[in-house]
Design a protein around this motif. Structure first.
Motif, mmCIF file in Angstrom:
data_model
loop_
_atom_site.group_PDB
_atom_site.id
_atom_site.type_symbol
_atom_site.label_atom_id
_atom_site.label_comp_id
_atom_site.label_asym_id
_atom_site.label_seq_id
_atom_site.Cartn_x
_atom_site.Cartn_y
_atom_site.Cartn_z
ATOM 1 N N LEU A 52 0.809 -1.225 0.000
ATOM 2 C CA LEU A 52 0.000 0.000 0.000
ATOM 3 C C LEU A 52 0.842 1.275 0.000
ATOM 4 N N ASP A 54 2.799 4.296 -1.172
ATOM 5 C CA ASP A 54 3.039 5.074 -2.391
ATOM 6 C C ASP A 54 4.510 5.448 -2.399
ATOM 7 N N CYS A 60 0.694 6.188 2.856
ATOM 8 C CA CYS A 60 -0.122 4.999 2.619
ATOM 9 C C CYS A 60 -1.185 5.341 1.584
ATOM 10 N N SER A 61 -1.360 4.483 0.594
ATOM 11 C CA SER A 61 -2.323 4.783 -0.469
ATOM 12 C C SER A 61 -3.762 4.472 -0.062
ATOM 13 N N ASP A 62 -3.941 3.795 1.080
ATOM 14 C CA ASP A 62 -5.306 3.537 1.565
ATOM 15 C C ASP A 62 -5.292 3.524 3.091
ATOM 16 N N TYR A 63 -4.957 4.661 3.679
ATOM 17 C CA TYR A 63 -4.748 4.764 5.137
ATOM 18 C C TYR A 63 -5.979 4.328 5.924
ATOM 19 N N ALA A 64 -7.166 4.707 5.449
ATOM 20 C CA ALA A 64 -8.396 4.410 6.190
ATOM 21 C C ALA A 64 -8.673 2.913 6.271
ATOM 22 N N ASN A 65 -8.248 2.187 5.269
ATOM 23 C CA ASN A 65 -8.564 0.752 5.213
ATOM 24 C C ASN A 65 -7.329 -0.131 5.372
ATOM 25 N N ARG A 66 -6.246 0.434 5.892
ATOM 26 C CA ARG A 66 -4.981 -0.313 5.904
ATOM 27 C C ARG A 66 -5.044 -1.593 6.741
ATOM 28 N N LYS A 69 -6.765 -4.345 4.826
ATOM 29 C CA LYS A 69 -6.069 -4.825 3.632
ATOM 30 C C LYS A 69 -4.730 -5.483 3.919
#
Ligand code: SF4
Length: 150
Positions: A52, A54, A60-66, A69
């Protein structure tokens, strides 16, 4: 511009969530895979980054859902900070917990901008590779996450 240097007036445990989050410089170094020697417990940093991360921004490219994932993504907070001894010496959380200040290149001291951090070589930009390439981290052990520039 006057800077609200909250990090000089509050302990890590006294900070609001937004103050805590703003301490992260976005260097991305905590998102690199690390290896630990089973016999000595010594930790080795590698240049292989979480899927994730970048690699251009260091964020983080998807901090809210890290956590959904990435199974082994860890939540850093003031109560568990002492279990994160592997954080790089440049990390603001580690530095403040050790009684140090923020380094001169930190975004909070530079209008929120990261260019001084990148110029000081304190981020993963242009240094890391993604685990998406199915690499063996053991082939990518590096020491630069341990560099420190004031
Ligand atoms: S090492 Fe520390 S400052 Fe750098 S991205 Fe991770 S938490 Fe943020």
């Amino acid at each position: 511009m006057t800077i609200n240097a909250f990090w000089e007036q509050k302990s890590l445990k006294q900070m609001t969530r937004s103050e805590w989050e703003s301490l992260c410089d976005g260097c991305g170094k905590c998102c690199l895979h690390k290896l630990q020697d089973e016999d000595t417990d010594e930790v080795y940093h590698t240049a292989v980054a979480c899927q994730l991360l970048d690699l251009r921004s260091g964020g983080c490219s998807d901090y809210a859902n890290r956590f959904a994932k990435v199974d082994d993504c860890l939540q850093l907070d003031a109560d568990n900070l002492d279990t994160f001894q592997w954080l790089p010496p440049s990390c603001a959380y580690r530095r403040l917990s050790e009684g140090k200040g923020l380094p001169s290149w930190h975004p909070l001291l530079n209008d929120g901008k990261k260019h001084k951090m990148h110029a000081a070589g304190m981020s993963v930009r242009h240094k890391a590779v993604s685990e998406g390439f199915d690499l063996d981290p053991a082939d990518f052990i590096v020491i630069w996450p341990l560099d420190e520039v004031e």
